[in-house]
Design a protein around this motif. Structure first.
Motif, short mmCIF file in Angstrom:
data_model
loop_
_atom_site.label_atom_id
_atom_site.label_comp_id
_atom_site.label_asym_id
_atom_site.label_seq_id
_atom_site.Cartn_x
_atom_site.Cartn_y
_atom_site.Cartn_z
N ALA A 152 -1.02 6.30 1.90
CA ALA A 152 -0.11 5.30 1.29
C ALA A 152 0.05 5.85 -0.27
CB ALA A 152 -0.39 3.87 1.37
N VAL A 153 -0.77 6.26 -1.04
CA VAL A 153 -0.79 6.57 -2.12
C VAL A 153 0.31 7.89 -2.35
CG1 VAL A 153 -1.84 7.29 -4.24
CG2 VAL A 153 -2.41 5.39 -3.26
N LYS A 154 -0.19 8.74 -1.63
CA LYS A 154 0.42 10.20 -1.57
C LYS A 154 2.00 9.99 -1.25
CE LYS A 154 -3.34 13.17 -0.20
NZ LYS A 154 -3.97 13.82 0.65
N ARG A 155 2.36 9.00 -0.35
CA ARG A 155 3.69 8.77 0.33
C ARG A 155 4.52 7.93 -0.77
NH1 ARG A 155 2.53 7.07 4.70
NH2 ARG A 155 2.05 4.82 4.18
N ALA A 156 3.98 7.17 -1.58
CA ALA A 156 4.38 6.45 -2.75
C ALA A 156 4.68 7.46 -3.58
CB ALA A 156 3.60 5.30 -3.09
N ARG A 157 3.75 8.32 -4.26
CA ARG A 157 4.00 9.22 -5.15
C ARG A 157 5.07 10.21 -5.08
NH1 ARG A 157 -2.30 10.33 -7.06
NH2 ARG A 157 -2.49 8.34 -8.48
N ASP A 180 -14.06 4.68 5.99
CA ASP A 180 -13.35 6.21 5.90
C ASP A 180 -12.01 6.00 6.45
OD1 ASP A 180 -15.76 7.36 5.08
OD2 ASP A 180 -16.38 8.19 7.03
N GLN A 181 -11.95 5.27 7.58
CA GLN A 181 -10.54 5.14 7.90
C GLN A 181 -9.48 4.31 6.92
OE1 GLN A 181 -10.18 3.00 11.68
NE2 GLN A 181 -8.00 3.58 12.19
N ILE A 182 -10.13 3.27 6.25
CA ILE A 182 -9.58 2.47 5.27
C ILE A 182 -9.07 3.38 4.09
CG2 ILE A 182 -9.66 0.57 3.60
CD1 ILE A 182 -11.37 -0.79 5.77
N ASP A 183 -9.91 4.18 4.13
CA ASP A 183 -9.87 5.12 2.46
C ASP A 183 -8.78 6.03 2.73
OD1 ASP A 183 -12.01 3.87 1.04
OD2 ASP A 183 -13.58 5.45 1.59
N ALA A 184 -8.77 6.58 3.99
CA ALA A 184 -7.75 7.57 4.55
C ALA A 184 -6.39 7.07 4.48
CB ALA A 184 -8.22 7.93 5.93
N THR A 185 -6.27 5.78 4.91
CA THR A 185 -5.23 5.14 5.08
C THR A 185 -4.53 4.83 3.63
OG1 THR A 185 -5.67 3.96 7.25
CG2 THR A 185 -3.95 2.85 5.97
N VAL A 186 -5.22 4.39 2.68
CA VAL A 186 -4.94 4.20 1.27
C VAL A 186 -4.64 5.26 0.74
CG1 VAL A 186 -5.78 3.28 -0.91
CG2 VAL A 186 -6.44 2.02 1.11
N GLU A 187 -5.24 6.48 0.92
CA GLU A 187 -5.02 7.85 0.07
C GLU A 187 -3.46 8.19 0.88
OE1 GLU A 187 -6.48 12.44 0.20
OE2 GLU A 187 -8.13 10.50 0.38
#
Length: 87
Positions: free
Chosen positions: A22-27, A13-20
């Motif tokens: 990062a994707v939001k920040r990049a977008r 869950d922590q990994i998924d939240a971190t990836v999410e």
């Protein structure tokens, strides 16, 4: 009430939240609006194919490559172990 133990999927869950995040920040950093017809750095014309492929493009390919190379360097050691800091 805290029990001191993490759930079975806590790490994932922590990994998924971190990836999410990062994707939001990049977008959020993607260009918005209409593409420019000429590069804002060197005033070279930006080809129609590039403007269609990259919405909101502001730089020609050459200037974008230079910017990407500058952004790729990071002075931080992103590996977490102490051993990697000694290298």
């Amino acid at each position: 009430m805290a029990t001191g133990w993490a759930g079975d999927n806590a790490v994932q869950d922590q990994i998924d939240a971190t990836v999410e995040d990062a994707v939001k920040r990049a977008r959020s950093q993607l260009n918005q609006g209409p593409s420019l017809t000429h590069c804002e750095e060197c005033a070279a014309p930006i080809p129609t194919a590039r403007r269609q492929a990259v919405p909101g493009v502001r730089l020609c390919v050459g200037c974008q490559e230079v910017r990407d190379q500058q952004a790729a360097f990071s002075g931080y050691n992103r590996r977490g172990s102490k051993d990697s800091q000694l290298r």
